[in-house]
Design a protein around this motif. Structure first.
Motif, PDB file in Angstrom:
ATOM      1  N   HIS A  10       3.461  19.175 -72.758  1.00 34.68           N
ATOM      2  CA  HIS A  10       3.256  18.542 -74.234  1.00 34.68           C
ATOM      3  C   HIS A  10       1.812  18.041 -74.164  1.00 34.68           C
ATOM      4  N   GLU A  11       0.913  18.757 -74.806  1.00 33.83           N
ATOM      5  CA  GLU A  11      -0.382  18.111 -74.899  1.00 33.83           C
ATOM      6  C   GLU A  11      -0.706  17.168 -76.025  1.00 33.83           C
ATOM      7  N   ALA A  12      -1.095  15.921 -75.771  1.00 35.78           N
ATOM      8  CA  ALA A  12      -0.793  14.828 -76.769  1.00 35.78           C
ATOM      9  C   ALA A  12      -1.987  14.831 -77.423  1.00 35.78           C
ATOM     10  N   ILE A  13      -2.034  15.144 -78.722  1.00 36.93           N
ATOM     11  CA  ILE A  13      -3.148  15.156 -79.611  1.00 36.93           C
ATOM     12  C   ILE A  13      -2.842  14.252 -80.987  1.00 36.93           C
ATOM     13  N   ALA A  14      -3.724  13.287 -81.144  1.00 38.88           N
ATOM     14  CA  ALA A  14      -3.403  12.577 -82.259  1.00 38.88           C
ATOM     15  C   ALA A  14      -3.393  12.957 -83.614  1.00 38.88           C
ATOM     16  N   PHE A  15      -2.655  12.907 -84.569  1.00 36.18           N
ATOM     17  CA  PHE A  15      -2.928  13.613 -86.204  1.00 36.18           C
ATOM     18  C   PHE A  15      -2.412  12.468 -87.072  1.00 36.18           C
ATOM     19  N   GLY A  39       3.305  13.956 -69.747  1.00 35.15           N
ATOM     20  CA  GLY A  39       3.961  13.081 -68.792  1.00 35.15           C
ATOM     21  C   GLY A  39       4.560  11.835 -69.925  1.00 35.15           C
ATOM     22  N   SER A  40       4.304  10.707 -69.324  1.00 36.63           N
ATOM     23  CA  SER A  40       5.182   9.677 -70.012  1.00 36.63           C
ATOM     24  C   SER A  40       4.233   8.964 -70.909  1.00 36.63           C
ATOM     25  N   LEU A  41       4.982   8.113 -71.444  1.00 36.55           N
ATOM     26  CA  LEU A  41       4.274   7.076 -72.384  1.00 36.55           C
ATOM     27  C   LEU A  41       3.687   5.894 -71.707  1.00 36.55           C
ATOM     28  N   ILE A  42       2.658   5.129 -71.919  1.00 37.10           N
ATOM     29  CA  ILE A  42       2.394   3.966 -71.179  1.00 37.10           C
ATOM     30  C   ILE A  42       2.176   2.941 -72.279  1.00 37.10           C
ATOM     31  N   ILE A  43       2.898   1.691 -71.901  1.00 35.95           N
ATOM     32  CA  ILE A  43       2.683   0.765 -72.938  1.00 35.95           C
ATOM     33  C   ILE A  43       2.052  -0.491 -72.147  1.00 35.95           C
ATOM     34  N   ASP A  44       0.947  -0.831 -72.891  1.00 35.64           N
ATOM     35  CA  ASP A  44       0.451  -1.930 -72.365  1.00 35.64           C
ATOM     36  C   ASP A  44       0.444  -3.263 -73.452  1.00 35.64           C
ATOM     37  N   VAL A  91       4.170  -0.738 -68.514  1.00 34.19           N
ATOM     38  CA  VAL A  91       5.377   0.262 -68.122  1.00 34.19           C
ATOM     39  C   VAL A  91       5.070   1.586 -68.449  1.00 34.19           C
ATOM     40  N   THR A  92       5.824   2.738 -67.904  1.00 32.77           N
ATOM     41  CA  THR A  92       5.550   3.884 -68.190  1.00 32.77           C
ATOM     42  C   THR A  92       7.208   4.347 -68.749  1.00 32.77           C
ATOM     43  N   LEU A  93       7.192   4.683 -69.805  1.00 32.33           N
ATOM     44  CA  LEU A  93       8.632   5.392 -70.471  1.00 32.33           C
ATOM     45  C   LEU A  93       8.405   6.968 -70.143  1.00 32.33           C
ATOM     46  N   CYS A  94       9.721   7.184 -69.881  1.00 32.67           N
ATOM     47  CA  CYS A  94      10.052   8.778 -69.794  1.00 32.67           C
ATOM     48  C   CYS A  94      10.119   9.330 -71.246  1.00 32.67           C
ATOM     49  N   ARG A  95       9.859  10.670 -71.304  1.00 32.28           N
ATOM     50  CA  ARG A  95       9.831  11.502 -72.507  1.00 32.28           C
ATOM     51  C   ARG A  95      10.271  12.774 -72.308  1.00 32.28           C
ATOM     52  N   HIS A  98       8.752  14.580 -64.360  1.00 32.18           N
ATOM     53  CA  HIS A  98       8.357  15.601 -65.203  1.00 32.18           C
ATOM     54  C   HIS A  98       7.285  16.434 -64.543  1.00 32.18           C
ATOM     55  N   ARG A  99       6.680  16.227 -63.586  1.00 33.58           N
ATOM     56  CA  ARG A  99       5.732  16.845 -62.831  1.00 33.58           C
ATOM     57  C   ARG A  99       6.093  18.350 -62.749  1.00 33.58           C
ATOM     58  N   GLY A 100       5.309  19.374 -63.223  1.00 30.79           N
ATOM     59  CA  GLY A 100       5.586  20.846 -63.210  1.00 30.79           C
ATOM     60  C   GLY A 100       6.909  21.238 -64.271  1.00 30.79           C
TER      61      GLY A 100
END
Length: 73
Positions: A62-67, A12-17, A38-42, A56-58
């Motif tokens: 992309h599984e977000a894993i930090a590296f 899903g999205s990027l959340i900016i706080d 806010v949430t930004l589309c990716r 984006h649902r369905g």
């Protein structure tokens, strides 16, 4: 100024706080009405870009894993 946090959601999205400003490529500011989140589309499917509308649902995986990034040359 408070710290800004960006969370990359799985599938899903990027959340900016925090305390932030969003501008377009010409430097024009998006008026966010004092929002601190806010949430930004990716995925590119939102009808309200650059903001996420849940399209984006369905349709986006992309599984977000930090590296760690490699050091700059």
């Amino acid at each position: 100024m408070s710290k800004t946090k960006i969370t990359v959601n799985n599938y899903g999205s990027l959340i900016i706080d925090g305390d932030f400003e969003i501008v377009d490529k010409n430097g024009n500011t998006y008026h966010l009405g004092g929002r601190e989140r806010v949430t930004l589309c990716r995925c590119g499917l939102s009808k309200n870009k650059p903001f996420c509308d849940g399209s984006h649902r369905g349709h986006f995986e992309h599984e977000a894993i930090a590296f760690d990034l490699p050091p700059k040359p």
